[in-house]
Design an enzyme around this catalytic site. Structure first.
Site, PDB file in Angstrom:
ATOM      1  N   ASP A  82       0.878  -1.159   0.000  1.00  0.00           N
ATOM      2  CA  ASP A  82       0.000   0.000   0.000  1.00  0.00           C
ATOM      3  C   ASP A  82       0.916   1.209   0.000  1.00  0.00           C
ATOM      4  O   ASP A  82       1.961   1.204   0.658  1.00  0.00           O
ATOM      5  CB  ASP A  82      -0.930   0.012   1.217  1.00  0.00           C
ATOM      6  CG  ASP A  82      -2.102   0.969   1.018  1.00  0.00           C
ATOM      7  OD1 ASP A  82      -2.641   1.016  -0.108  1.00  0.00           O
ATOM      8  OD2 ASP A  82      -2.483   1.667   1.968  1.00  0.00           O
ATOM      9  N   TYR A 134       0.848  11.332  -8.613  1.00  0.00           N
ATOM     10  CA  TYR A 134       1.274  12.660  -8.167  1.00  0.00           C
ATOM     11  C   TYR A 134       2.669  13.037  -8.666  1.00  0.00           C
ATOM     12  O   TYR A 134       3.190  14.088  -8.289  1.00  0.00           O
ATOM     13  CB  TYR A 134       1.244  12.730  -6.636  1.00  0.00           C
ATOM     14  CG  TYR A 134      -0.139  12.545  -6.057  1.00  0.00           C
ATOM     15  CD1 TYR A 134      -1.009  13.624  -5.929  1.00  0.00           C
ATOM     16  CD2 TYR A 134      -0.582  11.292  -5.635  1.00  0.00           C
ATOM     17  CE1 TYR A 134      -2.278  13.465  -5.399  1.00  0.00           C
ATOM     18  CE2 TYR A 134      -1.852  11.120  -5.105  1.00  0.00           C
ATOM     19  CZ  TYR A 134      -2.700  12.206  -4.987  1.00  0.00           C
ATOM     20  OH  TYR A 134      -3.958  12.051  -4.471  1.00  0.00           O
TER      21      TYR A 134
END
Length: 193
Positions: free
Chosen positions: A68, A151
């Site tokens: 994650d 991002y």
């Protein structure tokens, strides 16, 4: 050759693991379990990675690796954090996520941020180990660069004098948060063999 099951259907991630672990048989969990999906209900990267690796190990009775990862912006109290992929909505729109971060930051002069990756490995016996990698940087005022995803266009790495989106994949992968976590996992696995 020992099997390692990856709890991901992301082809890029699977290829990375195959290159990094040539002495292991890397298997996508989708080859063993139909429609494997784990709800990420954790509030930390560690919790979500563990949920996925433990559910995978239980489902296939083999060692399973899951990860994650996401972006934490200091001035936004760690947002978007575990919600990085769906920060601007459940459709996981990179541009919308970037715009939300830039809008919330506004003209704040504290642009400090970090990418975090937690890899969780659970054995068939239920033992879980975790490895965490981080990459620190700053959020730019606007998007710069065409490479990468997520991002990357607004994440500026000071020592490289570039955003991640300005770096070729090989350069980014040498310094990334995922690379750092994988390196820890790699040395752990090599110590086991």
């Amino acid at each position: 050759m020992k099997d390692i099951v990856i709890a991901s259907n992301n082809k890029g991630k699977l290829n990375d693991f195959k290159v990094i672990f040539p002495n292991f048989n890397i298997i996508p969990i989708s080859d063993l379990v139909e429609d494997f999906d784990v709800e990420e209900t954790g509030t930390t990267f560690e919790e979500n990675a563990k949920l996925k690796s433990e559910a995978g190990a239980q489902a296939v009775n083999k060692t399973v690796i899951a990860d994650d990862s996401g972006l934490e912006v200091t001035a936004l109290n760690g947002e978007p954090g575990v919600y990085s992929a769906r920060y601007a909505g459940s459709e996981k729109d990179d541009d919308a996520n970037i715009e939300k971060v830039l809008d919330k930051l506004g003209n704040d002069t504290n642009r400090e941020a970090r990418f975090v990756c937690v890899i969780s490995m659970t054995t068939a016996e239920g033992e879980t180990k975790q490895f965490r990698g981080e990459l620190t940087g700053e959020i730019t005022l606007n998007k710069i660069g065409e490479e990468g995803f997520g991002y990357d266009p607004i994440f500026y790495v000071t020592e490289k004098n570039k955003t991640l989106a300005q770096m070729p994949a090989e350069d980014k992968n040498e310094i990334s948060h995922r690379k750092k976590a994988i390196a820890q996992l790699q040395s752990y696995l090599e110590g086991e063999n």
